[in-house]
Design a protein around this motif. Structure first.
Motif, PDB file in Angstrom:
ATOM      1  N   PRO A  54       0.833  -1.212   0.000  1.00 14.70           N
ATOM      2  CA  PRO A  54       0.000   0.000   0.000  1.00 14.70           C
ATOM      3  C   PRO A  54       0.867   1.262   0.000  1.00 14.70           C
ATOM      4  O   PRO A  54       2.081   1.204   0.214  1.00 14.70           O
ATOM      5  CB  PRO A  54      -0.784  -0.125   1.311  1.00 14.70           C
ATOM      6  CG  PRO A  54       0.094  -0.955   2.196  1.00 14.70           C
ATOM      7  CD  PRO A  54       0.815  -1.917   1.292  1.00 14.70           C
ATOM      8  N   GLY A  55       0.225   2.371  -0.291  1.00 11.28           N
ATOM      9  CA  GLY A  55       0.893   3.662  -0.178  1.00 11.28           C
ATOM     10  C   GLY A  55       1.786   4.046  -1.334  1.00 11.28           C
ATOM     11  O   GLY A  55       2.536   5.030  -1.227  1.00 11.28           O
ATOM     12  N   ARG A  56       1.710   3.353  -2.442  1.00 10.39           N
ATOM     13  CA  ARG A  56       2.597   3.655  -3.566  1.00 10.39           C
ATOM     14  C   ARG A  56       1.831   4.019  -4.829  1.00 10.39           C
ATOM     15  O   ARG A  56       2.421   4.141  -5.909  1.00 10.39           O
ATOM     16  CB  ARG A  56       3.518   2.462  -3.855  1.00 10.39           C
ATOM     17  CG  ARG A  56       4.240   1.918  -2.635  1.00 10.39           C
ATOM     18  CD  ARG A  56       5.408   1.061  -2.997  1.00 10.39           C
ATOM     19  NE  ARG A  56       6.534   1.874  -3.473  1.00 10.39           N
ATOM     20  CZ  ARG A  56       7.721   1.374  -3.836  1.00 10.39           C
ATOM     21  NH1 ARG A  56       7.908   0.061  -3.794  1.00 10.39           N
ATOM     22  NH2 ARG A  56       8.685   2.151  -4.256  1.00 10.39           N
ATOM     23  N   PHE A  57       0.532   4.213  -4.700  1.00  8.77           N
ATOM     24  CA  PHE A  57      -0.265   4.388  -5.919  1.00  8.77           C
ATOM     25  C   PHE A  57       0.087   5.668  -6.661  1.00  8.77           C
ATOM     26  O   PHE A  57       0.152   5.674  -7.893  1.00  8.77           O
ATOM     27  CB  PHE A  57      -1.762   4.377  -5.604  1.00  8.77           C
ATOM     28  CG  PHE A  57      -2.611   4.479  -6.846  1.00  8.77           C
ATOM     29  CD1 PHE A  57      -2.710   3.413  -7.718  1.00  8.77           C
ATOM     30  CD2 PHE A  57      -3.253   5.666  -7.181  1.00  8.77           C
ATOM     31  CE1 PHE A  57      -3.450   3.494  -8.875  1.00  8.77           C
ATOM     32  CE2 PHE A  57      -4.001   5.764  -8.336  1.00  8.77           C
ATOM     33  CZ  PHE A  57      -4.102   4.672  -9.193  1.00  8.77           C
ATOM     34  N   ASP A  58       0.291   6.769  -5.951  1.00  5.60           N
ATOM     35  CA  ASP A  58       0.584   8.033  -6.647  1.00  5.60           C
ATOM     36  C   ASP A  58       1.869   7.928  -7.468  1.00  5.60           C
ATOM     37  O   ASP A  58       1.944   8.451  -8.588  1.00  5.60           O
ATOM     38  CB  ASP A  58       0.679   9.179  -5.638  1.00  5.60           C
ATOM     39  CG  ASP A  58      -0.683   9.574  -5.084  1.00  5.60           C
ATOM     40  OD1 ASP A  58      -1.693   9.389  -5.791  1.00  5.60           O
ATOM     41  OD2 ASP A  58      -0.741  10.043  -3.938  1.00  5.60           O
ATOM     42  N   ASP A  59       2.868   7.258  -6.904  1.00  6.28           N
ATOM     43  CA  ASP A  59       4.118   7.068  -7.653  1.00  6.28           C
ATOM     44  C   ASP A  59       3.883   6.186  -8.885  1.00  6.28           C
ATOM     45  O   ASP A  59       4.398   6.466  -9.973  1.00  6.28           O
ATOM     46  CB  ASP A  59       5.173   6.426  -6.759  1.00  6.28           C
ATOM     47  CG  ASP A  59       5.638   7.364  -5.643  1.00  6.28           C
ATOM     48  OD1 ASP A  59       5.567   8.581  -5.831  1.00  6.28           O
ATOM     49  OD2 ASP A  59       6.057   6.845  -4.595  1.00  6.28           O
TER      50      ASP A  59
ATOM     51  N   ALA B  88      -9.410  -0.121  -7.014  1.00  6.49           N
ATOM     52  CA  ALA B  88      -8.777  -1.340  -7.500  1.00  6.49           C
ATOM     53  C   ALA B  88      -7.432  -1.555  -6.825  1.00  6.49           C
ATOM     54  O   ALA B  88      -7.049  -2.672  -6.466  1.00  6.49           O
ATOM     55  CB  ALA B  88      -8.638  -1.305  -9.009  1.00  6.49           C
ATOM     56  N   TYR B  89      -6.687  -0.457  -6.649  1.00  3.74           N
ATOM     57  CA  TYR B  89      -5.396  -0.573  -5.995  1.00  3.74           C
ATOM     58  C   TYR B  89      -5.541  -0.966  -4.528  1.00  3.74           C
ATOM     59  O   TYR B  89      -4.762  -1.775  -4.008  1.00  3.74           O
ATOM     60  CB  TYR B  89      -4.625   0.735  -6.119  1.00  3.74           C
ATOM     61  CG  TYR B  89      -3.192   0.638  -5.611  1.00  3.74           C
ATOM     62  CD1 TYR B  89      -2.230  -0.021  -6.364  1.00  3.74           C
ATOM     63  CD2 TYR B  89      -2.828   1.163  -4.376  1.00  3.74           C
ATOM     64  CE1 TYR B  89      -0.928  -0.143  -5.904  1.00  3.74           C
ATOM     65  CE2 TYR B  89      -1.530   1.045  -3.917  1.00  3.74           C
ATOM     66  CZ  TYR B  89      -0.586   0.390  -4.687  1.00  3.74           C
ATOM     67  OH  TYR B  89       0.696   0.259  -4.218  1.00  3.74           O
ATOM     68  N   ALA B  90      -6.536  -0.392  -3.879  1.00  2.56           N
ATOM     69  CA  ALA B  90      -6.783  -0.746  -2.486  1.00  2.56           C
ATOM     70  C   ALA B  90      -7.098  -2.240  -2.356  1.00  2.56           C
ATOM     71  O   ALA B  90      -6.630  -2.917  -1.434  1.00  2.56           O
ATOM     72  CB  ALA B  90      -7.936   0.084  -1.912  1.00  2.56           C
ATOM     73  N   ALA B  91      -7.877  -2.763  -3.303  1.00  2.00           N
ATOM     74  CA  ALA B  91      -8.190  -4.197  -3.289  1.00  2.00           C
ATOM     75  C   ALA B  91      -6.931  -5.030  -3.545  1.00  2.00           C
ATOM     76  O   ALA B  91      -6.761  -6.110  -2.957  1.00  2.00           O
ATOM     77  CB  ALA B  91      -9.255  -4.504  -4.327  1.00  2.00           C
ATOM     78  N   LEU B  92      -6.054  -4.546  -4.425  1.00  2.00           N
ATOM     79  CA  LEU B  92      -4.789  -5.231  -4.708  1.00  2.00           C
ATOM     80  C   LEU B  92      -3.917  -5.299  -3.472  1.00  2.00           C
ATOM     81  O   LEU B  92      -3.271  -6.317  -3.197  1.00  2.00           O
ATOM     82  CB  LEU B  92      -4.056  -4.521  -5.846  1.00  2.00           C
ATOM     83  CG  LEU B  92      -2.645  -4.983  -6.171  1.00  2.00           C
ATOM     84  CD1 LEU B  92      -2.672  -6.394  -6.769  1.00  2.00           C
ATOM     85  CD2 LEU B  92      -1.961  -4.017  -7.140  1.00  2.00           C
ATOM     86  N   THR B  93      -3.868  -4.220  -2.714  1.00  2.00           N
ATOM     87  CA  THR B  93      -2.998  -4.170  -1.525  1.00  2.00           C
ATOM     88  C   THR B  93      -3.623  -4.869  -0.331  1.00  2.00           C
ATOM     89  O   THR B  93      -2.930  -5.188   0.636  1.00  2.00           O
ATOM     90  CB  THR B  93      -2.675  -2.724  -1.140  1.00  2.00           C
ATOM     91  OG1 THR B  93      -3.889  -2.047  -0.758  1.00  2.00           O
ATOM     92  CG2 THR B  93      -2.017  -1.978  -2.286  1.00  2.00           C
ATOM     93  N   GLY B  94      -4.932  -5.119  -0.381  1.00  2.00           N
ATOM     94  CA  GLY B  94      -5.629  -5.701   0.755  1.00  2.00           C
ATOM     95  C   GLY B  94      -5.301  -7.140   0.990  1.00  2.00           C
ATOM     96  O   GLY B  94      -5.543  -7.660   2.073  1.00  2.00           O
TER      97      GLY B  94
END
Length: 366
Positions: free
Chosen positions: A314-319, A360-366
């Motif tokens: 998590p925490g890397r989506f903006d990059d 979608a990214y949150a689900a990926l990191t979950g």
């Protein structure tokens, strides 16, 4: 059409045509096919290989020399370090020193980074000389070596500089996988499974039936998986060489996957990044209503079954988003993804809402 044309190691070697562009030979003990892939009139060949594959490259060089060709070996860096403009320039200099003409050729012996680099060098030397690929990794056999995409990386992204340059032929000798690290076999299966999701569900069934066998270099099922994946790519490339749209389906999982690779300084294997990208694409499809619960779950289950990652930090989506904005498939400020509208039915998703992407990214990191 495909043709079985002889027995190699108990399984018939298979010749798979990429339309009228070139052939791919898949089998065991088929290195003697390389010379026959070269066009008539070739007198000199430069064999490009990574530093760790000199013995194998010399075997190929000796087989070529036995047919009367003059062969020069050229070693390059390992992995993504090879796909650099300075490495390409060094190879151009060698070709110049050896006075290679348009009737001479390049042979690439190595993984996908070497076939990408050598193909690019061949495409740009004298505006194009012949190249034959001898892929030595599972990933290169089913993806990088087939279809004529070549390229090098820049600081701004992966494969942003390149050319379409159809090889004269590709020889996939499955025996070389004997020495391939297990983790690299697993990573290569990501591109195989991608072909299952976008076009040939039988691939998924074969892996699900015996995930362990799918990761063994000498298992008959792995040979079938390679053949099926090559056939998928061959059919797509023959219909759309220059990626007007259909060929984009081969990028399933690659938009986020390439961003992951760049963000991690190419320390993560390409196939591992693509596996993460496919789960993200499945989550995008699920969020937009084209992927049902069962297909979403199947992504995670079959990838995990062979040891591929299905989550990300998590925490890397903006990059990642900043890198994806420079992806070759983007148009202006519009992000484009390949998603599924049901199994084996890939479609383009353009400009998804930011909330959908982040969900979608949150689900990926979950």
């Amino acid at each position: 059409m495909t043709a079985h044309d002889g027995e190699d190691g108990g399984r018939a070697a298979l010749t798979i045509p990429v339309g009228s562009l070139h052939d791919v030979v898949v089998g065991r003990g088929v290195l003697d096919r390389v010379a026959g892939m070269l066009p008539p009139g070739v007198a000199r060949v430069m064999v490009v290989h990574p530093q760790g594959l000199e013995t194998y490259a010399r075997t190929v060089a000796d087989l070529l020399a036995a047919t009367g060709l003059t062969v020069h070996l050229a070693a390059v860096e390992e992995a993504e370090a090879a796909k650099d403009v300075h490495v390409a320039a060094r190879l151009w200099a060698v070709l110049g020193e050896l006075a290679f003409t348009r009737t001479d050729a390049v042979v690439a012996v190595g993984g996908g980074t070497v076939t990408d680099l050598a193909g690019f060098v061949a495409a740009t030397w004298l505006r194009g000389v012949s190249v034959v690929h001898v892929p030595t990794t599972l990933l290169a056999m089913v993806d990088a070596a087939v279809g004529g995409k070549t390229g090098i990386n820049t600081a701004e992204g992966k494969n942003l500089v390149g050319a379409f340059h159809t090889p004269a032929g590709v020889v996939c000798d499955l025996d070389v996988l004997r020495t391939l690290p297990h983790a690299d076999v697993v990573a290569g299966l990501a591109e195989v499974l991608k072909c299952g999701f976008i076009a040939d569900p039988r691939i998924l069934e074969l892996v699900e039936a015996d995930p362990g066998a799918a990761t063994r270099w000498d298992a008959p099922v792995l040979a079938e998986l390679v053949e099926r994946a090559v056939r998928v790519k061959a059919e797509v490339v023959a219909a759309d060489l220059r990626e007007s749209f259909l060929r984009e389906i081969l990028n399933y999982g690659h938009t986020l996957g390439h961003a992951v690779e760049q963000l991690e300084g190419y320390r993560r294997r390409h196939g591992e990044a693509v596996a993460i990208g496919m789960v993200f694409a499945a989550e995008l499809g699920h969020a937009t209503g084209t992927v049902d619960d069962a297909l979403l779950a199947r992504h995670r289950s079959v990838l995990a079954a062979v040891g591929l990652p299905t989550t990300y930090a998590p925490g890397r989506f903006d990059d990642l988003l900043a890198v994806m904005a420079r992806d070759k498939k983007s148009r202006g400020a519009t992000l484009r993804f390949v998603v599924l509208d049901g199994l084996a039915n890939p479609v383009r998703l353009e400009g998804p809402d930011d909330r959908v992407l982040r969900g979608a990214y949150a689900a990926l990191t979950g």
